[in-house]
Scaffold this motif. Structure first.
Motif, PDB file in Angstrom:
ATOM      1  N   CYS A  99       0.827  -1.215   0.000  1.00 59.34           N
ATOM      2  CA  CYS A  99       0.000   0.000   0.000  1.00 59.34           C
ATOM      3  C   CYS A  99       0.858   1.260   0.000  1.00 59.34           C
ATOM      4  O   CYS A  99       0.433   2.309  -0.459  1.00 59.34           O
ATOM      5  N   GLY A 100       2.076   1.163   0.557  1.00 64.69           N
ATOM      6  CA  GLY A 100       2.971   2.319   0.561  1.00 64.69           C
ATOM      7  C   GLY A 100       2.770   3.255   1.734  1.00 64.69           C
ATOM      8  O   GLY A 100       3.584   4.153   1.959  1.00 64.69           O
ATOM      9  N   ASN A 101       1.699   3.061   2.504  1.00 65.79           N
ATOM     10  CA  ASN A 101       1.371   4.035   3.553  1.00 65.79           C
ATOM     11  C   ASN A 101       1.320   3.480   4.968  1.00 65.79           C
ATOM     12  O   ASN A 101       1.378   4.239   5.918  1.00 65.79           O
ATOM     13  N   CYS A 102       1.179   2.169   5.128  1.00 63.51           N
ATOM     14  CA  CYS A 102       1.003   1.633   6.482  1.00 63.51           C
ATOM     15  C   CYS A 102       2.344   1.657   7.230  1.00 63.51           C
ATOM     16  O   CYS A 102       3.386   1.974   6.666  1.00 63.51           O
ATOM     17  N   CYS A 105       4.977  -0.604   5.469  1.00 60.39           N
ATOM     18  CA  CYS A 105       5.485  -0.015   4.222  1.00 60.39           C
ATOM     19  C   CYS A 105       6.399   1.171   4.548  1.00 60.39           C
ATOM     20  O   CYS A 105       7.475   1.316   3.969  1.00 60.39           O
ATOM     21  N   CYS A 113       2.952  -5.601   4.597  1.00 63.37           N
ATOM     22  CA  CYS A 113       1.950  -4.523   4.442  1.00 63.37           C
ATOM     23  C   CYS A 113       0.633  -4.894   5.126  1.00 63.37           C
ATOM     24  O   CYS A 113       0.022  -5.921   4.836  1.00 63.37           O
ATOM     25  N   GLU A 114       0.218  -4.017   6.020  1.00 69.37           N
ATOM     26  CA  GLU A 114      -0.975  -4.275   6.827  1.00 69.37           C
ATOM     27  C   GLU A 114      -2.232  -4.406   5.957  1.00 69.37           C
ATOM     28  O   GLU A 114      -2.997  -5.357   6.094  1.00 69.37           O
TER      29      GLU A 114
HETATM   30 ZN   LIG Z   1       1.342  -1.098   3.477  1.00 75.95          ZN
END
Ligand SMILES: [Zn+2]
Ligand SMILES: NC(=O)c1ccc[n+]([C@@H]2O[C@H](COP(=O)([O-])OP(=O)(O)OC[C@H]3O[C@@H](n4cnc5c(N)ncnc54)[C@H](O)[C@@H]3O)[C@@H](O)[C@H]2O)c1
Ligand SMILES: [Zn+2]
Length: 374
Positions: A99-102, A105, A113-114
């Motif tokens: 996702c790039g944001n959790c 990540c 990744c959550e």
């Molecule tokens: Zn993530």
């Protein structure tokens, strides 16, 4: 659109799968790509033990399920919001969308990744969608990939673009076997030159770990399996020694070869017995890395005081602790330079209709990586 796909409707049918046919090849409906999604024509999809584990119920997923998670293909359409992929691009799938944001990540551990892991558990894309259906009933996506299908829709975060020169049949393996096996050695364990390595379980993942150990300059590299022909195969990929489980105590044999146990022992078989063996084959102060995925209720028992007094490390390795956007191109470059002979893992190709027979060959240890050409 319509697409032909191998669908798992029910878990736990017994072998031989050629007779019980747990995977049914059906014409199903495929929608999308929606916002942030991509339509991919699957050109090659590897048969991994994790597919077999979904079929036999070792790793249960929500059903019905379009199976397959190790694949490569060609982008045929991009949904709104996808600006960095275009029709005609070649891609490898990552079986964890990033996702790039959790928090994972953000910490540089996108393989954990959550949101990706949660979407995988639910059999959905990272976007939350399910795009396959059969007679109006939605089907689940295996690990956001659902590769045993002529066409599939995936979240942008499940895809890594690759150079067009790489044959797609080989490229597919970088999504699971190579990411997992090579990654376990280079990323999870960070094996240093001259360290001793043992690899227990020589399927696609274990043989990739053997290649990774050779690349890292490990010595000796001891390859261990129940099947003598797997041990022979490993010798051709960089293993310096081989041990067949059953010919005496395999852990003792590894300890003898390595002078007291391997600095790093990798379990790549998927059983608690192999994990225990790997732990016993590790030296004092050494690192045991588990890669296999046994059934969720299985427990692992270890001598408690030894963990402390021998200062042991026990580490799990999921997807080779890989960051696919970094590691797929990195490992592909090593393959193209002749330093990771990934082609040698290929055992042959098969059409979607022969996938149940392919499961039998994998379960019996006859094949390493068979590539389904949907
Ligand atoms: Zn993530
Ligand atoms: N951690 C991850 O991210 C990840 C990714 C992919 C696969 N896996 C798991 O890794 C395992 C291996 O996958 P694969 O596709 O290479 O499987 P595979 O079936 O191709 O190979 C497994 C090998 O292990 C051998 N083996 C079985 N029991 C053994 C034992 N007790 N001692 C020594 N060898 C033994 C078998 O003979 C076979 O050669 C599976 O459990 C799979 O689900 C994990
Ligand atoms: Zn796999």
């Amino acid at each position: 659109m319509k697409t032909k796909a191998a669908v798992l409707l029910e878990m736990g049918r017994p072998m031989p799968y050629a007779a019980t046919r747990p995977l049914e090849v059906l014409e199903v409906d495929l929608e999308g790509p929606g916002l942030g999604e991509v339509l991919v024509e699957v050109k090659a999809a590897g048969l991994c033990h994790s597919d077999l584990s979904a079929v036999d119920g070792t790793r249960p997923w929500p059903l019905p399920l379009v199976l397959g998670h190790e694949a490569a293909g060609i982008v045929r359409a991009v949904g709104p919001g996808v600006g960095d992929l275009a029709e005609g691009d070649h891609v490898v799938f990552s079986f964890v969308p990033m996702c790039g944001n959790c928090r994972y990540c953000a910490a540089g551990r996108p393989h954990l990744c959550e949101r990706g892991v949660q979407a995988n558990r639910e059999g959905r894309l990272l976007t939350g969608a399910r795009r396959f259906s059969l007679e109006g009933r939605p089907l689940h996506h295996h690990l956001g990939v659902a590769a045993f299908s002529q066409f599939t829709v995936a979240a942008r975060e499940s895809l890594v673009p690759i150079p067009k020169e790489v044959p797609l049949e080989t490229a597919a393996l970088f999504g699971c076997a190579v990411a997992t096996g090579v990654g376990a050695v280079l990323n999870t364990a960070r094996v240093e030159e001259g360290a001793s390595v043992a690899v227990l379980g020589l399927g696609g993942v274990g043989l990739a770990a053997v290649m990774g150990a050779a690349l890292a300059g490990a010595h000796p590299i001891v390859a261990v399996d129940l099947l003598p022909h797997k041990v022979e195969l490993a010798r051709g990929l960089g293993a310096t020694h081989g041990v067949v489980v059953g010919d005496g105590d395999a852990a003792e044999a590894v300890r003898e070869i390595t002078g007291g146990g391997a600095d790093y022992a990798f379990e790549t078989a998927g059983s608690v017995a192999a994990m225990e063996l790997a732990y016993r084959a590790t030296r004092r102060g050494g690192v045991t890395v588990t890669v296999g995925l046994p059934q969720p209720e299985r427990m692992l028992a270890l001598p408690a005081v030894g963990l402390t007094a021998e200062e042991r490390t026990l580490k799990g390795s999921y997807m080779g602790s890989s960051n696919p956007r970094r590691d797929v191109p990195r490992f592909l470059a090593l393959y193209r330079a002749g330093r990771l002979p990934v082609d040698r893992l290929l055992t042959g190709t098969l059409p979607l209709e022969a996938i149940n027979e392919g499961l039998d060959r994998l379960a019996q240890g006859e094949a390493v990586r068979q590539i389904v050409i949907p």
